[in-house]
Design a protein around this motif. Sequence first.
Motif, PDB file in Angstrom:
ATOM      1  N   LYS A  72       0.799  -1.231   0.000  1.00  0.00           N
ATOM      2  CA  LYS A  72       0.000   0.000   0.000  1.00  0.00           C
ATOM      3  C   LYS A  72       0.832   1.282   0.000  1.00  0.00           C
ATOM      4  O   LYS A  72       0.384   2.290  -0.523  1.00  0.00           O
ATOM      5  CB  LYS A  72      -0.941   0.035   1.214  1.00  0.00           C
ATOM      6  N   ALA A  73       2.008   1.250   0.594  1.00  0.00           N
ATOM      7  CA  ALA A  73       2.732   2.511   0.778  1.00  0.00           C
ATOM      8  C   ALA A  73       4.082   2.587   0.075  1.00  0.00           C
ATOM      9  O   ALA A  73       4.522   3.672  -0.284  1.00  0.00           O
ATOM     10  CB  ALA A  73       2.927   2.767   2.273  1.00  0.00           C
ATOM     11  N   LYS A  74       4.748   1.478  -0.121  1.00  0.00           N
ATOM     12  CA  LYS A  74       6.135   1.545  -0.569  1.00  0.00           C
ATOM     13  C   LYS A  74       6.405   1.010  -1.964  1.00  0.00           C
ATOM     14  O   LYS A  74       7.424   1.335  -2.556  1.00  0.00           O
ATOM     15  CB  LYS A  74       7.031   0.782   0.426  1.00  0.00           C
ATOM     16  N   TRP A  75       5.530   0.173  -2.494  1.00  0.00           N
ATOM     17  CA  TRP A  75       5.796  -0.494  -3.769  1.00  0.00           C
ATOM     18  C   TRP A  75       6.086   0.494  -4.886  1.00  0.00           C
ATOM     19  O   TRP A  75       6.992   0.293  -5.685  1.00  0.00           O
ATOM     20  CB  TRP A  75       4.620  -1.395  -4.137  1.00  0.00           C
ATOM     21  N   ALA A  76       5.314   1.574  -4.924  1.00  0.00           N
ATOM     22  CA  ALA A  76       5.479   2.559  -5.995  1.00  0.00           C
ATOM     23  C   ALA A  76       6.859   3.204  -5.971  1.00  0.00           C
ATOM     24  O   ALA A  76       7.373   3.608  -7.010  1.00  0.00           O
ATOM     25  CB  ALA A  76       4.403   3.647  -5.881  1.00  0.00           C
ATOM     26  N   GLY A  77       7.486   3.268  -4.805  1.00  0.00           N
ATOM     27  CA  GLY A  77       8.815   3.862  -4.690  1.00  0.00           C
ATOM     28  C   GLY A  77       9.932   2.944  -5.126  1.00  0.00           C
ATOM     29  O   GLY A  77      11.077   3.364  -5.265  1.00  0.00           O
ATOM     30  N   GLY A  78       9.620   1.676  -5.334  1.00  0.00           N
ATOM     31  CA  GLY A  78      10.646   0.709  -5.727  1.00  0.00           C
ATOM     32  C   GLY A  78      11.463   0.235  -4.533  1.00  0.00           C
ATOM     33  O   GLY A  78      11.239   0.639  -3.400  1.00  0.00           O
ATOM     34  N   PHE A  79      12.424  -0.608  -4.811  1.00  0.00           N
ATOM     35  CA  PHE A  79      13.226  -1.217  -3.743  1.00  0.00           C
ATOM     36  C   PHE A  79      13.995  -0.171  -2.943  1.00  0.00           C
ATOM     37  O   PHE A  79      13.976  -0.186  -1.713  1.00  0.00           O
ATOM     38  CB  PHE A  79      14.184  -2.248  -4.344  1.00  0.00           C
ATOM     39  N   LEU A  80      14.677   0.743  -3.616  1.00  0.00           N
ATOM     40  CA  LEU A  80      15.490   1.740  -2.920  1.00  0.00           C
ATOM     41  C   LEU A  80      14.802   3.084  -2.748  1.00  0.00           C
ATOM     42  O   LEU A  80      15.302   3.947  -2.034  1.00  0.00           O
ATOM     43  CB  LEU A  80      16.818   1.942  -3.649  1.00  0.00           C
ATOM     44  N   GLY A  81      13.675   3.275  -3.413  1.00  0.00           N
ATOM     45  CA  GLY A  81      12.958   4.529  -3.280  1.00  0.00           C
ATOM     46  C   GLY A  81      13.492   5.609  -4.194  1.00  0.00           C
ATOM     47  O   GLY A  81      14.261   5.363  -5.121  1.00  0.00           O
ATOM     48  N   SER A  82      13.068   6.829  -3.892  1.00  0.00           N
ATOM     49  CA  SER A  82      13.475   7.996  -4.669  1.00  0.00           C
ATOM     50  C   SER A  82      13.630   9.156  -3.695  1.00  0.00           C
ATOM     51  O   SER A  82      13.320   9.022  -2.517  1.00  0.00           O
ATOM     52  CB  SER A  82      12.395   8.304  -5.716  1.00  0.00           C
ATOM     53  N   PRO A  83      14.076  10.311  -4.182  1.00  0.00           N
ATOM     54  CA  PRO A  83      14.180  11.456  -3.266  1.00  0.00           C
ATOM     55  C   PRO A  83      12.839  11.841  -2.627  1.00  0.00           C
ATOM     56  O   PRO A  83      12.807  12.406  -1.541  1.00  0.00           O
ATOM     57  CB  PRO A  83      14.698  12.583  -4.160  1.00  0.00           C
ATOM     58  N   GLN A  84      11.731  11.513  -3.276  1.00  0.00           N
ATOM     59  CA  GLN A  84      10.415  11.869  -2.754  1.00  0.00           C
ATOM     60  C   GLN A  84       9.776  10.777  -1.901  1.00  0.00           C
ATOM     61  O   GLN A  84       8.844  11.040  -1.155  1.00  0.00           O
ATOM     62  CB  GLN A  84       9.437  12.172  -3.909  1.00  0.00           C
ATOM     63  N   MET A  85      10.262   9.546  -2.008  1.00  0.00           N
ATOM     64  CA  MET A  85       9.574   8.439  -1.358  1.00  0.00           C
ATOM     65  C   MET A  85      10.559   7.349  -0.942  1.00  0.00           C
ATOM     66  O   MET A  85      11.467   7.015  -1.695  1.00  0.00           O
ATOM     67  CB  MET A  85       8.542   7.869  -2.337  1.00  0.00           C
ATOM     68  N   ALA A  86      10.340   6.815   0.240  1.00  0.00           N
ATOM     69  CA  ALA A  86      11.190   5.717   0.722  1.00  0.00           C
ATOM     70  C   ALA A  86      10.892   4.448  -0.058  1.00  0.00           C
ATOM     71  O   ALA A  86       9.774   4.236  -0.524  1.00  0.00           O
ATOM     72  CB  ALA A  86      10.944   5.481   2.207  1.00  0.00           C
ATOM     73  N   GLY A  87      11.884   3.621  -0.188  1.00  0.00           N
ATOM     74  CA  GLY A  87      11.716   2.325  -0.825  1.00  0.00           C
ATOM     75  C   GLY A  87      11.245   1.289   0.173  1.00  0.00           C
ATOM     76  O   GLY A  87      11.027   1.581   1.345  1.00  0.00           O
ATOM     77  N   TYR A  88      11.113   0.067  -0.288  1.00  0.00           N
ATOM     78  CA  TYR A  88      10.591  -0.986   0.584  1.00  0.00           C
ATOM     79  C   TYR A  88      11.668  -1.931   1.114  1.00  0.00           C
ATOM     80  O   TYR A  88      11.370  -2.962   1.709  1.00  0.00           O
ATOM     81  CB  TYR A  88       9.467  -1.767  -0.103  1.00  0.00           C
ATOM     82  N   GLU A  89      12.942  -1.573   0.975  1.00  0.00           N
ATOM     83  CA  GLU A  89      14.006  -2.491   1.402  1.00  0.00           C
ATOM     84  C   GLU A  89      13.960  -2.777   2.898  1.00  0.00           C
ATOM     85  O   GLU A  89      14.119  -3.929   3.318  1.00  0.00           O
ATOM     86  CB  GLU A  89      15.395  -1.997   0.974  1.00  0.00           C
ATOM     87  N   LEU A  90      13.737  -1.780   3.738  1.00  0.00           N
ATOM     88  CA  LEU A  90      13.660  -2.003   5.188  1.00  0.00           C
ATOM     89  C   LEU A  90      12.417  -2.809   5.538  1.00  0.00           C
ATOM     90  O   LEU A  90      12.476  -3.725   6.369  1.00  0.00           O
ATOM     91  CB  LEU A  90      13.669  -0.677   5.946  1.00  0.00           C
TER      92      LEU A  90
END
Length: 139
Positions: A86-104
């Motif tokens: 719901k919250a992290k998938w769109a940011g990808g594994f490592l995320g972006s400057p605007q959004m955290a990724g889902y690695e943690l």
Amino acid sequence: MNRNYEVSLLLIRLVLGISFLVHGVVKFQSGIGNIAGWFESIGLPGFAAYVIGIIEVVGGIALILGLGTRIVSSLFALIMIGAIVKAKWAGGFLGSPQMAGYELDLAFFVMALALAIAGSSLLALDGLLSAGRSKRTAA
């Protein structure tokens, strides 16, 4: 069971318990109402923020103490699946400057899944409670 294996599970249990406890406390300290509003903005019911916050705080303490490790870890794994989807998938594994990724979140999920499967009995109150029950049953 192998002592090294049990020590490893204890370390995972403690780190995961402390991590969830801290995340839960921060939810309440930063204003759980704000978190509920954010939940609603991503399509989740606002009350879920309260439920998850309580699970994180109470479950974190329980995990640290070794109470209900498999149950609490299963709940944590479900929370992490929800967070990733719901919250992290769109940011990808490592995320972006605007959004955290889902690695943690993925690391927490795997740690919780390992504890849900294997349990953790070293320095756990579950072990003391079951030993007490065994003595009463044998008597």
